[in-house]
Design a protein around this motif. Sequence first.
Motif, PDB file in Angstrom:
ATOM      1  N   CYS A  91     -20.871 -14.242  30.627  1.00 27.90           N
ATOM      2  CA  CYS A  91     -22.067 -14.716  29.917  1.00 27.90           C
ATOM      3  C   CYS A  91     -23.096 -13.598  29.840  1.00 27.90           C
ATOM      4  N   PHE A  92     -23.788 -13.540  28.708  1.00 24.99           N
ATOM      5  CA  PHE A  92     -24.962 -12.665  28.596  1.00 24.99           C
ATOM      6  C   PHE A  92     -26.072 -13.285  29.435  1.00 24.99           C
ATOM      7  N   HIS A  93     -26.872 -12.437  30.077  1.00 25.04           N
ATOM      8  CA  HIS A  93     -27.985 -12.955  30.871  1.00 25.04           C
ATOM      9  C   HIS A  93     -29.319 -12.616  30.208  1.00 25.04           C
ATOM     10  N   HIS A  94     -29.691 -11.351  30.140  1.00 25.87           N
ATOM     11  CA  HIS A  94     -30.940 -10.983  29.465  1.00 25.87           C
ATOM     12  C   HIS A  94     -30.902  -9.495  29.143  1.00 25.87           C
ATOM     13  N   SER A  95     -31.898  -9.060  28.373  1.00 25.10           N
ATOM     14  CA  SER A  95     -32.024  -7.622  28.093  1.00 25.10           C
ATOM     15  C   SER A  95     -33.482  -7.205  28.201  1.00 25.10           C
ATOM     16  N   LYS A  96     -33.680  -5.901  28.327  1.00 25.66           N
ATOM     17  CA  LYS A  96     -35.034  -5.310  28.321  1.00 25.66           C
ATOM     18  C   LYS A  96     -34.877  -3.833  28.006  1.00 25.66           C
ATOM     19  N   LEU A  97     -35.934  -3.255  27.465  1.00 29.73           N
ATOM     20  CA  LEU A  97     -35.873  -1.818  27.144  1.00 29.73           C
ATOM     21  C   LEU A  97     -37.057  -1.156  27.825  1.00 29.73           C
ATOM     22  N   ASN A  98     -36.770  -0.376  28.838  1.00 31.57           N
ATOM     23  CA  ASN A  98     -37.820   0.234  29.672  1.00 31.57           C
ATOM     24  C   ASN A  98     -38.078   1.688  29.279  1.00 31.57           C
ATOM     25  N   PHE A  99     -39.330   2.088  29.463  1.00 34.97           N
ATOM     26  CA  PHE A  99     -39.701   3.485  29.194  1.00 34.97           C
ATOM     27  C   PHE A  99     -40.430   4.059  30.405  1.00 34.97           C
ATOM     28  N   LYS A 100     -40.479   5.381  30.444  1.00 35.11           N
ATOM     29  CA  LYS A 100     -41.299   6.073  31.446  1.00 35.11           C
ATOM     30  C   LYS A 100     -42.084   7.147  30.724  1.00 35.11           C
ATOM     31  N   TRP A 101     -43.392   7.132  30.921  1.00 35.09           N
ATOM     32  CA  TRP A 101     -44.255   8.045  30.150  1.00 35.09           C
ATOM     33  C   TRP A 101     -45.044   9.008  31.034  1.00 35.09           C
ATOM     34  N   SER A 102     -44.672   9.151  32.291  1.00 35.72           N
ATOM     35  CA  SER A 102     -45.344  10.119  33.167  1.00 35.72           C
ATOM     36  C   SER A 102     -46.854   9.918  33.197  1.00 35.72           C
ATOM     37  N   ASP A 103     -47.268   8.671  33.252  1.00 33.39           N
ATOM     38  CA  ASP A 103     -48.710   8.398  33.248  1.00 33.39           C
ATOM     39  C   ASP A 103     -49.185   7.979  34.640  1.00 33.39           C
ATOM     40  N   GLY A 104     -48.344   8.202  35.643  1.00 31.03           N
ATOM     41  CA  GLY A 104     -48.730   7.826  36.999  1.00 31.03           C
ATOM     42  C   GLY A 104     -48.415   6.373  37.315  1.00 31.03           C
ATOM     43  N   HIS A 105     -47.867   5.626  36.356  1.00 28.48           N
ATOM     44  CA  HIS A 105     -47.587   4.197  36.583  1.00 28.48           C
ATOM     45  C   HIS A 105     -46.124   3.878  36.282  1.00 28.48           C
ATOM     46  N   ASP A 106     -45.250   4.849  36.352  1.00 25.90           N
ATOM     47  CA  ASP A 106     -43.900   4.538  35.875  1.00 25.90           C
ATOM     48  C   ASP A 106     -42.833   4.546  36.968  1.00 25.90           C
ATOM     49  N   GLU A 107     -43.267   4.503  38.223  1.00 30.01           N
ATOM     50  CA  GLU A 107     -42.278   4.389  39.295  1.00 30.01           C
ATOM     51  C   GLU A 107     -41.735   2.953  39.332  1.00 30.01           C
ATOM     52  N   VAL A 108     -40.463   2.792  39.622  1.00 33.18           N
ATOM     53  CA  VAL A 108     -39.913   1.462  39.905  1.00 33.18           C
ATOM     54  C   VAL A 108     -39.408   1.506  41.351  1.00 33.18           C
TER      55      VAL A 108
END
Length: 320
Positions: free
Chosen positions: A110-127
């Motif tokens: 089964c498909f569950h979900h999708s998302k498209l993530n970005f990182k822009w080096s703005d100091g807020h892109d750590e996961v």
Amino acid sequence: MKPEDILRHPARVLTQDQREAYFRDGYLVVERLIPEDVVDEINRITAGWIDRSRAITAPNDVLDVAPSHSAEKPVVRRLKKPDGMDPAYWDYANGVIADVAADLLGPDVCFHHSKLNFKWSDGHDEVAWHQDIAFYPHTNYSLLAIGTYLADVNPGDGPLGVIPGSHKGPIFEHYDDNDIWTGRIKDDAVAELPTETAVYCPAPKGSITIHHARAVHATEATTHSVSGRPLLINAFASADAFPYAALKSTYTEHFRTLVRGTPARWAHHDPEPCPTPPDFSAGYTSIYAQQAGEPGTPTPRDPGHRPEAAIKAALKSAAE
Ligand SMILES: O=C(O)CCC(=O)C(=O)O
């Protein structure tokens, strides 16, 4: 389905060695699996969404934008639910990556979900370190996420980092001491994890990463960003893995659509328990916002599971 049963089914895309490595390590990288023209078409459609983000000043149901976002310099952190936003994303989710999922989840997927993530080096892109299963507990652990690198991902670009074998270890709570969802493993638990063994997975454009829903994973903040590191994530589940809670607000009409095989008539129950799920029904910004503790509606435990005190605390803090 158990790994040994899955491995008995003939493979569609992966080699037997790749399948065994996934079950051993909890992750796998397949370089350059996706043809360039397919990736370029996804990138063309994605560019349109980035352009549309210029009209918004705060995150909404479609796009998560960083605090520094502006019309002149869009800082889109996530296109939410792309499978519901353009047929091209949904077609992509049904293509070769669904075969990859079947190689690792068994023939019924089964498909569950999708998302498209970005990182822009703005100091807020750590996961920060987390396990996807904590976001969406199921009756068993036969779930995975496939990330497609839509651009080259070099070591400084925030490639996926996974602790090998962690999918066989404990499942951690991703709440704070007040039972409010943070989407990250607590620092004291992280301190006990062998993060020094983490493997980071840089790879060229068109490569895919696959990680088990229990694998402890993270991505580092970037110090420069040429491409924004677009990472298209599609998650799949064995058809016999059923969610504890539907979490409809975070998914599309494609949630639990059978993409390979036949529907399950019986659920498979793993005897190992899972922490109770968060309740995103009041809205969900993104993993970036919640891990960073940005202002917004707090996410408590699912109402069917959370204690009364936590409900009151969540309401109080929402009113403040
Ligand atoms: O986009 C990233 O860097 C990582 C995303 C991730 O781990 C997730 O959304 O579960």
